[in-house]
Design an enzyme around this catalytic site. Structure first.
Site, short mmCIF file in Angstrom:
data_model
loop_
_atom_site.label_atom_id
_atom_site.label_comp_id
_atom_site.label_asym_id
_atom_site.label_seq_id
_atom_site.Cartn_x
_atom_site.Cartn_y
_atom_site.Cartn_z
N PHE A 195 -5.35 -67.13 61.04
CA PHE A 195 -6.80 -67.14 60.83
C PHE A 195 -7.22 -68.15 59.78
O PHE A 195 -8.39 -68.46 59.66
CB PHE A 195 -7.26 -65.73 60.42
N ARG A 197 -16.13 -53.59 71.07
CA ARG A 197 -15.38 -54.51 71.93
C ARG A 197 -14.83 -53.79 73.14
O ARG A 197 -14.77 -54.36 74.24
CB ARG A 197 -14.24 -55.15 71.13
N GLU A 216 -19.01 -60.01 68.87
CA GLU A 216 -17.91 -59.05 68.70
C GLU A 216 -16.56 -59.77 68.76
O GLU A 216 -15.58 -59.23 69.27
CB GLU A 216 -17.95 -57.94 69.76
N GLY A 217 -16.51 -60.97 68.22
CA GLY A 217 -15.28 -61.76 68.19
C GLY A 217 -15.29 -62.84 69.25
O GLY A 217 -15.40 -62.56 70.44
N ARG A 250 -26.93 -52.90 77.78
CA ARG A 250 -25.65 -52.43 77.29
C ARG A 250 -25.51 -52.67 75.80
O ARG A 250 -24.95 -51.84 75.06
CB ARG A 250 -24.50 -53.09 78.06
N THR A 277 -22.55 -59.25 60.24
CA THR A 277 -22.58 -60.71 60.35
C THR A 277 -23.64 -61.32 59.44
O THR A 277 -24.76 -60.80 59.33
CB THR A 277 -22.87 -61.12 61.81
N GLY A 297 -19.55 -65.12 60.17
CA GLY A 297 -19.46 -64.34 61.39
C GLY A 297 -18.02 -63.93 61.66
O GLY A 297 -17.65 -62.78 61.51
#
Length: 390
Positions: free
Chosen positions: A389, A249, A369-370, A96, A138, A143
């Site tokens: 953040f 995502r 992806e987070g 995937r 990244t 990242g």
């Protein structure tokens, strides 16, 4: 009547999926059953995968950039793409990931932010699997905070000169083109870097304990000189790469459920056959409690994914809603994988069964992806209006 003998059958999930989307899903499921399952254990054990060969086969299957329109792409619904991701990850997260990086990161970047010339040059070949792409955002020290990236593109002598490095890049060592994001005097910009460009290299990262059936690389850019036509003209600032991440995502929202479903179906089948104290393991209350709880979380995750798919098809899906899906479904998928391993006991740590392989892969899916924490903060910002953040 629903077939309540299966986890998703309990929820009549198929009744929520259109006929065309189900047909696409079933086609991908057959490909995974016939092509991937017989070999993926060996690929995982050896830490290698025939990525370029599979890319061509996946191109023939029509899943590369399948939710994009034109340029050789199938133009399917977002829901169909999500269901394809689910079936691909039921085979292996690495499979995937190959499709996700190709279609939702590299191809989407060109399709959404590229020039017409860039689209014509790359998208038909990438949709066919004849060219492989990767996505360089990244960095070793940046990242979750891509705004701090150190890779820089400088305009010099009529060309762009790129210097820097990227880390944890899926498809990097087999890619024909890298979408590389770099700081410029005019914010972050994206560049298409052909793999044969002097100064560009992509050494593969080895010794992984997760995503072993996947190519993971570092990208090194040492005085890489590119013409102005290599820049993605429509992307300026972090909105460019972040829009691509949102696409990837979304695929994970569905994909993670594929790994969880495969684990749960394996555990149910094993428990039906395993004798303990003269009874089937499946006949014990504790086993049934585990299976019931896992089926509940898998079904809830599927309902969430299908709802988000409908929102995306309607053009209403927001990034914080994707974060809801990624946070919940990956978190629950890895819990399911770990719980299924306890049902298989010692057998569950072998490659004779897919459960530990899925669990190890989901350790990566949990943070790429987070990370979960990033998605919690995205959701928190939506709820409170305050960015946490920093």
């Amino acid at each position: 009547m629903a077939d309540t003998r299966t986890p998703l059958g309990l929820f009549e999930a198929d009744s929520l999926i259109g006929e065309e989307d189900r047909a696409i899903r079933d086609t991908v499921r057959r490909f995974v059953d016939e092509r991937i399952r017989p070999e993926v254990g060996e690929w995982y054990e050896s830490g290698s995968i025939p990525a370029r060969e599979l890319a061509r086969e996946l191109g023939e299957l029509g899943v590369l950039g399948m939710h994009l329109d034109g340029y050789g792409c199938a133009g399917t619904s977002a829901t169909a793409y999500g269901l394809a991701c689910l079936e691909l990850e039921a085979g292996d997260s690495g499979l995937r990931s190959l499709v996700s990086v190709q279609g939702s990161l590299a191809m989407f970047a060109v399709h959404h932010w590229g020039s017409e010339e860039q689209k014509q040059e790359w998208l038909p070949r990438m949709a066919a699997g004849e060219a492989v792409g990767c996505f360089g955002l990244t960095e070793p020290d940046f990242g979750s905070n891509p705004a701090g990236m150190l890779t820089r593109a400088t305009w010099a002598g009529g060309d762009w000169v790129l210097n820097g490095s990227k880390m944890w890049i899926t498809n990097g060592s087999v890619a024909d083109v890298a979408v590389v994001w770099a700081q410029t005097d005019d914010k972050v910009r994206g560049f298409l870097v052909p793999a044969d460009t002097p100064g560009f290299s992509a050494p593969e990262i080895k010794r992984k304990l997760s995503l072993r059936a996947s190519v993971t690389s570092e990208l090194v850019l040492d005085q890489v000189r590119l013409p102005d036509s290599a820049m993605l003209p429509e992307a300026r600032g972090l909105s460019g790469p972040l829009s691509c991440l949102n696409e990837a995502r979304y695929g994970i929202v569905f994909g993670s459920l594929g790994a969880a479903r495969d684990c749960l179906e394996t555990a149910i089948a094993y428990a039906q056959e395993r004798d303990i104290f003269d009874r089937k393991l499946a006949a014990y209350q504790l086993t049934q409690a585990k299976l019931a709880d896992m089926a509940l979380e898998l079904g809830k995750g599927m309902l969430l994914a299908l709802h988000l798919g409908r929102l995306k098809d309607a053009g209403r899906l927001q990034p914080e809603q994707v974060s809801l899906g990624k946070l919940n479904n990956v978190r629950e998928a890895i819990k399911i994988a770990r719980e299924c391993r306890t049902i298989l006991a010692a057998a569950g740590i072998t490659l004779d069964y897919p459960v530990m392989r899925h669990a190890n892969n989901l350790e990566s899916v949990l943070t790429y992806e987070g990370t979960s924490e990033i998605h919690q903060m995205v959701i928190g910002k939506a709820l409170t209006g305050h960015a946490a953040f920093k």
